[in-house]
Scaffold this active site. Sequence first.
Site, PDB file in Angstrom:
ATOM      1  N   GLU A 159     -40.581 -68.239   3.791  1.00 37.93           N
ATOM      2  CA  GLU A 159     -39.786 -67.636   4.866  1.00 37.93           C
ATOM      3  C   GLU A 159     -38.787 -66.653   4.252  1.00 37.93           C
ATOM      4  O   GLU A 159     -38.235 -66.915   3.172  1.00 37.93           O
ATOM      5  CB  GLU A 159     -39.023 -68.762   5.574  1.00 37.93           C
TER       6      GLU A 159
ATOM      7  N   ASN B 134     -37.075 -64.012  13.222  1.00 42.54           N
ATOM      8  CA  ASN B 134     -37.456 -64.605  11.935  1.00 42.54           C
ATOM      9  C   ASN B 134     -38.978 -64.708  11.978  1.00 42.54           C
ATOM     10  O   ASN B 134     -39.524 -65.554  12.680  1.00 42.54           O
ATOM     11  CB  ASN B 134     -36.783 -65.966  11.786  1.00 42.54           C
TER      12      ASN B 134
ATOM     13  N   LYS C   4     -40.390 -67.161  14.757  1.00 36.73           N
ATOM     14  CA  LYS C   4     -39.882 -68.541  14.724  1.00 36.73           C
ATOM     15  C   LYS C   4     -39.275 -68.977  16.052  1.00 36.73           C
ATOM     16  O   LYS C   4     -38.420 -68.284  16.611  1.00 36.73           O
ATOM     17  CB  LYS C   4     -38.833 -68.645  13.607  1.00 36.73           C
TER      18      LYS C   4
ATOM     19  N   GLU D 122     -28.759 -68.912  12.025  1.00 36.64           N
ATOM     20  CA  GLU D 122     -30.023 -68.430  12.598  1.00 36.64           C
ATOM     21  C   GLU D 122     -29.910 -68.202  14.102  1.00 36.64           C
ATOM     22  O   GLU D 122     -30.558 -67.311  14.641  1.00 36.64           O
ATOM     23  CB  GLU D 122     -31.159 -69.402  12.267  1.00 36.64           C
TER      24      GLU D 122
ATOM     25  N   CYS E 240     -40.350 -72.804   8.670  1.00 36.82           N
ATOM     26  CA  CYS E 240     -39.199 -73.634   8.281  1.00 36.82           C
ATOM     27  C   CYS E 240     -38.937 -74.791   9.246  1.00 36.82           C
ATOM     28  O   CYS E 240     -39.716 -75.721   9.319  1.00 36.82           O
ATOM     29  CB  CYS E 240     -37.963 -72.751   8.114  1.00 36.82           C
TER      30      CYS E 240
ATOM     31  N   ASN F  98     -36.741 -72.122   3.885  1.00 33.87           N
ATOM     32  CA  ASN F  98     -35.529 -72.135   3.048  1.00 33.87           C
ATOM     33  C   ASN F  98     -34.711 -73.317   3.550  1.00 33.87           C
ATOM     34  O   ASN F  98     -34.199 -73.261   4.678  1.00 33.87           O
ATOM     35  CB  ASN F  98     -34.690 -70.871   3.252  1.00 33.87           C
TER      36      ASN F  98
END
Lengths: 318, 318
Positions: B49, B109, B126, B145, B171, B196
């Site tokens: 990612e 993302n 994402k 995020e 993730c 991550n």
Amino acid sequence: MKTSRKIGLAVAQMGPMHLADDRAAAVARLMEMMREAKSRSADLVVFPELALTTFFPRYWMLEKEAEDKFFEKSMPNAAVQPLFDLAVELGIGFYLGYAELTPERRRFNTAILVDKTGRIVQKYRKIHLPGHADHKVNAPFQHLEKKFFDVGDLGFTVADALGATIGMCICNDRRWPETWRVLSLQGAELGLVGYNTPSWNIHWNEPVHLRMHTHLIALQASAYQNAMWIGAAAKCGSEDGFHMIGGSVIVAPSGEIAAQSSSEEDEVIFANIDLAIGDTFREHVFNFAKHRRPEHYRLIVERTAAGPAVKPTESPPE
Amino acid sequence: MKTSRKIGLAVAQMGPMHLADDRAAAVARLMEMMREAKSRSADLVVFPELALTTFFPRYWMLEKEAEDKFFEKSMPNAAVQPLFDLAVELGIGFYLGYAELTPERRRFNTAILVDKTGRIVQKYRKIHLPGHADHKVNAPFQHLEKKFFDVGDLGFTVADALGATIGMCICNDRRWPETWRVLSLQGAELGLVGYNTPSWNIHWNEPVHLRMHTHLIALQASAYQNAMWIGAAAKCGSEDGFHMIGGSVIVAPSGEIAAQSSSEEDEVIFANIDLAIGDTFREHVFNFAKHRRPEHYRLIVERTAAGPAVKPTESPPE
């Protein structure tokens, strides 16, 4: 940190119940383990699936024969009443699995939750029935749950009892993530499951060690992903030559194993579980209100089996 | 047994990308690992990612500043083009995560899947964004995020590419069982995920060892429960003093780990995965058509957060 909310949880694993063992023998063993659970200050003891008989779906027979030999027509009944009486005397609740024959002659793989006053406060009828309905004449044993049982009609049930919000499921249900999610979406902070898991897979040449491995990872991930405690009780060992895995466990909302059986016999494991640990996971990583996106989950209910990929509705790949 | 259907799967874990490291440095490292993957006969290599920059959601800044420094306005772009060119030259596909700024100035993302001809055959944005949008001034780092990214609008995407039916997620998606189920319900037999994962949880005093533990059990159970192979690539180690877990893995449909990284640096792991192993699990224990019961799963889409227990509609407890 959250304020502790502890309850004493015992899981009572059973060693083999042979064809020749009667209900009285089963109930005597359950009562013995109930006393042991109480001696460790348990508020609740979890017994296995189909705890009153051998795991009879391994045998081919007519439904009528199974009903006569292995199903309970009422609960409690005369054979099981001493267990209910002991629960009241000791002041302890219990989860018990048994084969249920209803007045309408429907057959379910059922579990009940009984409180400290001996009252049945929750009932669950198994939804994910494994195995088959046909006679596999060349197999060393059968797995006839789809023959002997109807699919459960009560949904995945949750109730407030014994100081916790408790969800129930049975055996193969534990391998399906939908089970635990539907329980946690009803607020379950403790999930109870009894099981009988044959050590050999009659359908393919599955490596035997995977039976224990997949049992444990499914429970550990499900406890974590739903911020729940889980208590899982095996019936295990060799029933008339047919071996089943043990591995009874109490799993924390961290996915860590707090207690695990070390035998394939009758064995009580115990943990003084703190329900507040689940609150922390529910508040952060699994804060459903903040993080879940049901608009993207629709296939889970719209499809039974896998189908074609759904085309993205927004901007396609460049 | 099923006829083997093998593909070479490499997972390329990245050690830290510091703030001072530019795109060219990242791409050079990815190209080095792509060559190593090809040397082991990989058909496909999975990168992490946000592989082109440091994990910037840990820093408080204005959206405009983040866009200028950390987002890609097109893909491929000049900086990343050499990676696409090398993929074509070597004949290898890849999964790559990056921060995407759309022409409409939406921020996602994102991960793409690129085939052996250098074509983007699949894109995923994402859906389960972790963290927060506010400035936690007393925290040692942020997890922004929810500030920097919109929720993905493409659904959980699946495509036939590189000899397999491949599903993608990113993730935190990997911790949610819905992710994997929606992928497997579209036929995914291989799931790819880059991540991550900070080693410390800023929200509560979570024991550090749980970060690796929960990462692994979630992937292992999800691979098993969905009869899928999973390739998971970490960016890890200490980025400018902020440590992230490694633990890149290739997990089999049995829930067993087929390969796992042993460093917190750039490291390629590889397995010659047999997709047919998944077929066996799909035919038996997770035969969805035989065993799933969507009529009992409705709460998964009808509720976002937990609500009250649903009363059983059929015969109540006796």
